[in-house]
Design an enzyme around this catalytic site. Structure first.
Site, PDB file in Angstrom:
ATOM      1  N   SER A  58       0.818  -1.214   0.000  1.00 49.34           N
ATOM      2  CA  SER A  58       0.000   0.000   0.000  1.00 49.34           C
ATOM      3  C   SER A  58       0.850   1.263   0.000  1.00 49.34           C
ATOM      4  CB  SER A  58      -0.914   0.035   1.229  1.00 49.34           C
ATOM      5  OG  SER A  58      -1.695  -1.114   1.297  1.00 49.34           O
TER       6      SER A  58
HETATM    7  N1  SAH Z   1      -0.906  -4.388   3.953  1.00 43.06           N
HETATM    8  C1  SAH Z   1      -0.152  -4.790   2.784  1.00 43.06           C
HETATM    9  C2  SAH Z   1      -0.852  -4.505   1.470  1.00 43.06           C
HETATM   10  C3  SAH Z   1      -1.891  -5.477   1.211  1.00 43.06           C
HETATM   11  S1  SAH Z   1      -2.541  -5.598  -0.400  1.00 43.06           S
HETATM   12  C4  SAH Z   1       1.240  -4.202   2.792  1.00 43.06           C
HETATM   13  O1  SAH Z   1       1.535  -3.362   3.651  1.00 43.06           O
HETATM   14  O2  SAH Z   1       2.048  -4.622   1.950  1.00 43.06           O
HETATM   15  C5  SAH Z   1      -3.927  -6.599   0.055  1.00 43.06           C
HETATM   16  C6  SAH Z   1      -3.618  -8.018   0.448  1.00 43.06           C
HETATM   17  O3  SAH Z   1      -4.843  -8.607   0.875  1.00 43.06           O
HETATM   18  C7  SAH Z   1      -3.091  -8.906  -0.686  1.00 43.06           C
HETATM   19  O4  SAH Z   1      -1.869  -9.445  -0.324  1.00 43.06           O
HETATM   20  C8  SAH Z   1      -4.181  -9.972  -0.823  1.00 43.06           C
HETATM   21  O5  SAH Z   1      -3.666 -11.251  -1.165  1.00 43.06           O
HETATM   22  C9  SAH Z   1      -4.799  -9.970   0.568  1.00 43.06           C
HETATM   23  N2  SAH Z   1      -6.137 -10.534   0.669  1.00 43.06           N
HETATM   24  C10 SAH Z   1      -7.175 -10.427  -0.193  1.00 43.06           C
HETATM   25  N3  SAH Z   1      -8.229 -11.114   0.279  1.00 43.06           N
HETATM   26  C11 SAH Z   1      -7.863 -11.643   1.484  1.00 43.06           C
HETATM   27  C12 SAH Z   1      -8.509 -12.456   2.461  1.00 43.06           C
HETATM   28  N4  SAH Z   1      -9.771 -12.867   2.323  1.00 43.06           N
HETATM   29  N5  SAH Z   1      -7.801 -12.817   3.551  1.00 43.06           N
HETATM   30  C13 SAH Z   1      -6.513 -12.428   3.724  1.00 43.06           C
HETATM   31  N6  SAH Z   1      -5.855 -11.675   2.836  1.00 43.06           N
HETATM   32  C14 SAH Z   1      -6.512 -11.280   1.730  1.00 43.06           C
END
Ligand code: SAH
Length: 226
Positions: free
Chosen positions: A52
């Site tokens: 993000s």
């Molecule tokens: N917080 C992260 C950015 C996350 S991007 C950072 O600092 O790098 C969003 C993430 O949510 C992705 O890796 C995706 O695989 C995950 N995601 C999507 N659906 C999800 C779910 N149901 N449970 C857990 N993770 C999920």
């Protein structure tokens, strides 16, 4: 980056700004992208997902109103960067990722940096993580059609949850929910954003559509709605 782009754009919490200053974002990125670590933008990581934008991480963390020592749940570990920011402030951080490869990599990075208070879990986070509950705060880093009932249930009384919610997988409103009574939640809209989809039982059904970086880039409305 912190002074010019994050503080200047309205993030005021010293606790949050200090945490951002401490975490080396480049170590959460693939080697070929490390030179861009201090541009305030989202960047691709493995498995078509993104780390993000620091401003968004700061804004969401500030909205959780943490004072220190809390138990926090993050859904969407991704690179582990936001989990590290949370771990600088909170007591215990549970972070859930649905893609095994990302969970494993994030865990390695976080442990190498010495974060003992982060617990990375490979599971469907749309169902929350009951073993660590109840939580003082929950942060969801992926957009869903509604705030999952499981997450609301795992929030302490007075607890805060921040999540992108929208009826299209590509654009959402960042909302903050506060549990004000057993079955009563206050909801506030913070700003328009565009996150990758929350895929799971209480999220979107599949990754049938492909989401490019353009879609993952938050569209910031500079003044949050009151
Ligand atoms: N917080 C992260 C950015 C996350 S991007 C950072 O600092 O790098 C969003 C993430 O949510 C992705 O890796 C995706 O695989 C995950 N995601 C999507 N659906 C999800 C779910 N149901 N449970 C857990 N993770 C999920």
């Amino acid at each position: 980056m912190i002074d010019r782009q994050i503080e200047a754009r309205g993030v005021r919490s010293k606790t949050v700004l200090d945490a951002l200053r401490k975490v080396p974002r480049e170590l959460f990125l693939p080697e070929n992208l490390r030179e861009f670590a201090y541009q305030d933008s989202p960047l691709p990581i493995a498995a078509d997902q993104t780390i993000s934008q620091p401003f968004i991480v700061a804004l969401m963390t500030e909205a959780l109103d943490l004072e220190g020592g809390e138990t926090v749940l993050e859904i969407g570990t991704g690179s582990g960067y936001a989990a590290a920011i949370l771990a600088e402030i909170a007591g215990q951080v549970y972070t859930v990722e649905r893609i095994g490869q990302l969970a494993e990599k994030a865990n390695t990075t976080l442990k190498a940096l010495g974060y003992q208070n982060v617990h990375v879990v490979h599971a469907d986070g749309s169902l929350g993580w009951p073993p660590g509950s109840p939580y003082d705060a929950i942060i969801v880093a992926a957009g869903g059609p509604v705030v999952p009932a499981s997450l609301k249930r795992q929030l302490k009384m007075g607890g805060r949850l921040v999540m992108p919610v929208g009826n299209s997988p590509r654009s959402q409103e960042l909302v903050r929910i506060t549990r004000v009574a057993d079955e009563k939640f206050k909801s506030e809209d913070l700003l328009d954003v565009c996150f990758v989809p929350l895929v799971g039982k209480e999220g979107w059904a599949s990754t049938a559509h492909r989401f490019s970086m353009n879609h993952a880039r938050p569209r910031i409305r500079l003044t949050p709605k009151s």
